[in-house]
Design a protein around this motif. Sequence first.
Motif, PDB file in Angstrom:
ATOM      1  N   ASP A 254     -42.101  78.588  28.548  1.00  0.00           N
ATOM      2  CA  ASP A 254     -40.724  79.162  28.065  1.00  0.00           C
ATOM      3  C   ASP A 254     -40.129  80.007  28.897  1.00  0.00           C
ATOM      4  N   GLU A 255     -39.057  80.552  28.588  1.00  0.00           N
ATOM      5  CA  GLU A 255     -38.451  81.413  29.509  1.00  0.00           C
ATOM      6  C   GLU A 255     -38.149  82.648  28.930  1.00  0.00           C
ATOM      7  N   THR A 256     -38.931  83.023  27.953  1.00  0.00           N
ATOM      8  CA  THR A 256     -38.755  84.402  27.140  1.00  0.00           C
ATOM      9  C   THR A 256     -39.586  85.238  28.019  1.00  0.00           C
ATOM     10  N   GLY A 257     -38.827  86.577  28.020  1.00  0.00           N
ATOM     11  CA  GLY A 257     -39.557  87.659  28.624  1.00  0.00           C
ATOM     12  C   GLY A 257     -39.529  87.525  30.120  1.00  0.00           C
ATOM     13  N   LYS A 258     -38.388  87.019  31.072  1.00  0.00           N
ATOM     14  CA  LYS A 258     -38.348  86.880  32.204  1.00  0.00           C
ATOM     15  C   LYS A 258     -38.549  88.050  33.029  1.00  0.00           C
ATOM     16  N   ASP A 259     -37.851  89.363  32.550  1.00  0.00           N
ATOM     17  CA  ASP A 259     -38.060  90.384  33.139  1.00  0.00           C
ATOM     18  C   ASP A 259     -39.038  91.198  33.160  1.00  0.00           C
ATOM     19  N   SER A 260     -39.915  90.935  32.161  1.00  0.00           N
ATOM     20  CA  SER A 260     -41.116  91.785  31.782  1.00  0.00           C
ATOM     21  C   SER A 260     -42.253  91.405  32.903  1.00  0.00           C
ATOM     22  N   GLN A 261     -43.095  92.548  32.897  1.00  0.00           N
ATOM     23  CA  GLN A 261     -44.232  92.314  33.846  1.00  0.00           C
ATOM     24  C   GLN A 261     -45.377  91.331  33.276  1.00  0.00           C
ATOM     25  N   PRO A 262     -45.886  90.470  33.875  1.00  0.00           N
ATOM     26  CA  PRO A 262     -46.806  89.464  33.361  1.00  0.00           C
ATOM     27  C   PRO A 262     -47.974  90.126  32.962  1.00  0.00           C
ATOM     28  N   ALA A 263     -48.312  89.693  31.803  1.00  0.00           N
ATOM     29  CA  ALA A 263     -49.721  90.578  31.063  1.00  0.00           C
ATOM     30  C   ALA A 263     -50.954  89.717  31.408  1.00  0.00           C
ATOM     31  N   GLU A 264     -51.828  90.260  32.130  1.00  0.00           N
ATOM     32  CA  GLU A 264     -53.135  89.397  32.543  1.00  0.00           C
ATOM     33  C   GLU A 264     -54.192  89.570  31.700  1.00  0.00           C
ATOM     34  N   VAL A 265     -55.023  88.552  31.530  1.00  0.00           N
ATOM     35  CA  VAL A 265     -56.150  88.621  30.764  1.00  0.00           C
ATOM     36  C   VAL A 265     -57.461  88.768  31.870  1.00  0.00           C
ATOM     37  N   LYS A 266     -58.104  89.765  31.643  1.00  0.00           N
ATOM     38  CA  LYS A 266     -59.424  89.702  32.560  1.00  0.00           C
ATOM     39  C   LYS A 266     -60.349  88.913  32.080  1.00  0.00           C
ATOM     40  N   LEU A 267     -60.759  87.850  32.948  1.00  0.00           N
ATOM     41  CA  LEU A 267     -61.797  87.002  32.383  1.00  0.00           C
ATOM     42  C   LEU A 267     -62.897  86.747  33.604  1.00  0.00           C
ATOM     43  N   LEU A 268     -63.952  86.266  33.115  1.00  0.00           N
ATOM     44  CA  LEU A 268     -65.263  85.706  33.995  1.00  0.00           C
ATOM     45  C   LEU A 268     -65.291  84.507  33.573  1.00  0.00           C
ATOM     46  N   VAL A 269     -65.435  83.361  34.413  1.00  0.00           N
ATOM     47  CA  VAL A 269     -65.497  82.020  34.346  1.00  0.00           C
ATOM     48  C   VAL A 269     -66.935  81.612  34.290  1.00  0.00           C
ATOM     49  N   VAL A 270     -67.400  80.955  33.277  1.00  0.00           N
ATOM     50  CA  VAL A 270     -68.734  80.492  33.197  1.00  0.00           C
ATOM     51  C   VAL A 270     -68.646  78.861  33.470  1.00  0.00           C
ATOM     52  N   HIS A 271     -68.901  78.459  34.680  1.00  0.00           N
ATOM     53  CA  HIS A 271     -68.858  77.035  34.911  1.00  0.00           C
ATOM     54  C   HIS A 271     -69.986  76.356  34.640  1.00  0.00           C
ATOM     55  N   LEU A 272     -69.966  75.433  33.686  1.00  0.00           N
ATOM     56  CA  LEU A 272     -71.140  74.815  33.247  1.00  0.00           C
ATOM     57  C   LEU A 272     -71.233  73.384  34.179  1.00  0.00           C
ATOM     58  N   SER A 273     -71.791  73.095  34.954  1.00  0.00           N
ATOM     59  CA  SER A 273     -71.591  72.187  36.153  1.00  0.00           C
ATOM     60  C   SER A 273     -73.015  71.077  35.817  1.00  0.00           C
ATOM     61  N   GLY A 274     -72.862  69.894  36.272  1.00  0.00           N
ATOM     62  CA  GLY A 274     -73.767  68.950  36.359  1.00  0.00           C
ATOM     63  C   GLY A 274     -73.019  67.613  36.696  1.00  0.00           C
TER      64      GLY A 274
END
Length: 185
Positions: free
Chosen positions: A106-126
């Motif tokens: 969407d285009e709401t909040g175009k002028d605001s600073q992006p809010a980031e989520v700090k995450l750790l990716v756990v990749h289950l591979s097989g």
Amino acid sequence: MTAPGVLLVMGVSGSGKSTVGALLASKLGWKFYDADDYHPEENRVKMGRGIPLNDQDRIPWLCNLHDILLRDVASGQHVVLACSALKKAYRDILIRGKDGAPLKCDETGKDSQPAEVKLLVVHLSGSFEVISGRLLKRRGHFMPPELLQSQFDTLEPPSAPENFIQVSVDKNISEIIATVLETLT
């Protein structure tokens, strides 16, 4: 390692995301979300017919998940999210929302600073063979085993500079959980 706000348990369908994610959330006392529960009905119908989802199908869903994660993390809640997140661009959307999307949600909040989520990716591979065998035993899920190859074709495993660990689905559940918990301490 500083605990991330979110643990993203990712991988192809049948890799064990929901099982591992729910167990991790229980052990950590964190909130758990299964991204499959947030697919719009049209996505479920499409997959149920054996048609792989495309970016236009996934981006609004991922943006919605980002908003949920951001809300919880902002309120001090740690979260475990089980989500395929097959492409780096999809993981970027989970971190940055619409600002990480190649096609804007969407285009709401175009002028605001992006809010980031700090995450750790756990990749289950097989391997395809191991995961395919699991899918053939699974009942009552909207994702048919015939779509597994399309998931492997789409998969972009996490790599630097992403914050991630890779865990083999060849390990048993308790070993997978222990590996992730050791990473967090």
